[in-house]
Write an enzyme that holds these catalytic residues in place. Structure first.
Site, PDB file in Angstrom:
ATOM      1  N   HIS A   1      -2.473   7.690   6.711  1.00 13.20           N
ATOM      2  CA  HIS A   1      -1.734   8.574   5.566  1.00 13.20           C
ATOM      3  C   HIS A   1      -2.120   9.984   5.512  1.00 13.20           C
ATOM      4  CE1 HIS A   1       2.393   6.681   5.696  1.00 13.20           C
ATOM      5  NE2 HIS A   1       1.147   5.817   5.417  1.00 13.20           N
TER       6      HIS A   1
ATOM      7  N   HIS B   1      -4.898   1.657   6.856  1.00 13.68           N
ATOM      8  CA  HIS B   1      -3.191   2.282   6.954  1.00 13.68           C
ATOM      9  C   HIS B   1      -2.843   3.363   6.318  1.00 13.68           C
ATOM     10  CE1 HIS B   1       1.215   1.796   8.146  1.00 13.68           C
ATOM     11  NE2 HIS B   1       0.723   2.470   6.613  1.00 13.68           N
ATOM     12  N   GLU B   2      -3.055   3.071   4.802  1.00 16.28           N
ATOM     13  CA  GLU B   2      -2.909   3.660   4.107  1.00 16.28           C
ATOM     14  C   GLU B   2      -4.256   5.473   4.428  1.00 16.28           C
ATOM     15  OE1 GLU B   2      -0.032   3.594   2.267  1.00 16.28           O
ATOM     16  OE2 GLU B   2      -1.090   1.201   2.757  1.00 16.28           O
TER      17      GLU B   2
ATOM     18  N   CYS C   1       5.723  -0.341   7.124  1.00  7.58           N
ATOM     19  CA  CYS C   1       5.279   1.490   6.142  1.00  7.58           C
ATOM     20  C   CYS C   1       6.611   1.205   5.786  1.00  7.58           C
ATOM     21  CB  CYS C   1       4.982   2.111   7.014  1.00  7.58           C
ATOM     22  SG  CYS C   1       4.455   3.955   6.648  1.00  7.58           S
ATOM     23  N   LEU C   2       6.184   1.728   4.336  1.00  5.82           N
ATOM     24  CA  LEU C   2       7.528   2.528   3.663  1.00  5.82           C
ATOM     25  C   LEU C   2       8.245   3.328   3.903  1.00  5.82           C
ATOM     26  CD1 LEU C   2       5.857   0.995  -0.193  1.00  5.82           C
ATOM     27  CD2 LEU C   2       7.441   0.009   1.063  1.00  5.82           C
TER      28      LEU C   2
ATOM     29  N   GLN D   1       3.291   9.682   0.683  1.00  7.19           N
ATOM     30  CA  GLN D   1       4.183   9.115   1.218  1.00  7.19           C
ATOM     31  C   GLN D   1       5.102   9.072  -0.684  1.00  7.19           C
ATOM     32  OE1 GLN D   1       2.140   5.220   1.845  1.00  7.19           O
ATOM     33  NE2 GLN D   1       4.131   4.998   3.156  1.00  7.19           N
TER      34      GLN D   1
ATOM     35  N   GLY E   1       1.183  -1.311  -0.094  1.00 13.19           N
ATOM     36  CA  GLY E   1      -0.124   0.069   0.060  1.00 13.19           C
ATOM     37  C   GLY E   1       0.041   1.385   0.071  1.00 13.19           C
TER      38      GLY E   1
HETATM   39 ZN    ZN Z   1       1.843   3.773   5.756  1.00 11.19          ZN
END
Ligand code: ZN
Length: 174
Positions: free
Chosen positions: A144, A140-141, A98-99, A49, A44
């Site tokens: 953000h 989660h996304e 998380c990236l 991001q 995701g």
């Molecule tokens: Zn994330």
């Protein structure tokens, strides 16, 4: 286009994202998010991001479905101006990463099922109910877009334990 992923400590990850309009070229935005996510090997990725304060994210479960041990079906979708319209009472813990916060994996408690509303890449409204992996990644996304990170949702003692690691990530940003 593959875009460098913004890391923990960058201001854009803590800002409230704004609605996407057709002027934001949603198809191009989706393509960039998918390309960047695929390169990074994640499941995701949200617009903040890649440095964009816009309410959009993508999910691509291929890393799970390519794993023989996993029974997660392949799912790929862009979510524009998403909303969560219902959350189940039942909550479950699941490990998240998380990236933007590389190297950290922690259990996070979230509703097991959700109902959502969003626009697809053609700006068609869609309503769906998600559970399992999709519900988890979506939440989660979605966080953000409101400047919330998964580490905000973990036990404060665990977070304290991670301070050194987090500061190290922060120190790498320009
Ligand atoms: Zn994330």
């Amino acid at each position: 286009m593959i875009i460098p992923i913004v890391l923990y400590g960058s201001a854009v990850l803590r800002k409230q994202a704004e609605d996407v309009t057709e002027a934001d070229l949603p198809k191009e935005l989706a393509e960039n998010l998918f390309a960047t996510l695929k390169k990074a090997g994640g499941v995701g990725l949200a617009a903040p991001q890649i440095g964009l304060q816009k309410r959009a994210f993508v999910i691509d479960t291929s890393p799970y479905s390519e794993d023989d041990q996993s029974d997660v079906e392949k799912f790929e979708q862009v979510f524009i101006n998403p909303e969560i319209t219902w959350k189940s009472e039942e909550k479950i813990y699941q490990e998240e990463g998380c990236l933007s916060i590389p190297g950290i994996w922690e259990d996070v408690l979230r509703p097991e099922k959700i109902r959502v509303r969003y626009l697809d890449a053609e700006f068609n409204p869609v309503e769906e109910e998600f559970d399992g992996v999709k519900a988890r990644i979506f939440q989660h996304e979605f966080d953000h877009l409101d400047g919330i990170l998964f580490i905000d949702k973990i036990n404060p003692l665990r977070r304290k334990f991670l301070t050194a690691k987090l500061n190290k990530i922060k120190s790498t940003i320009k």
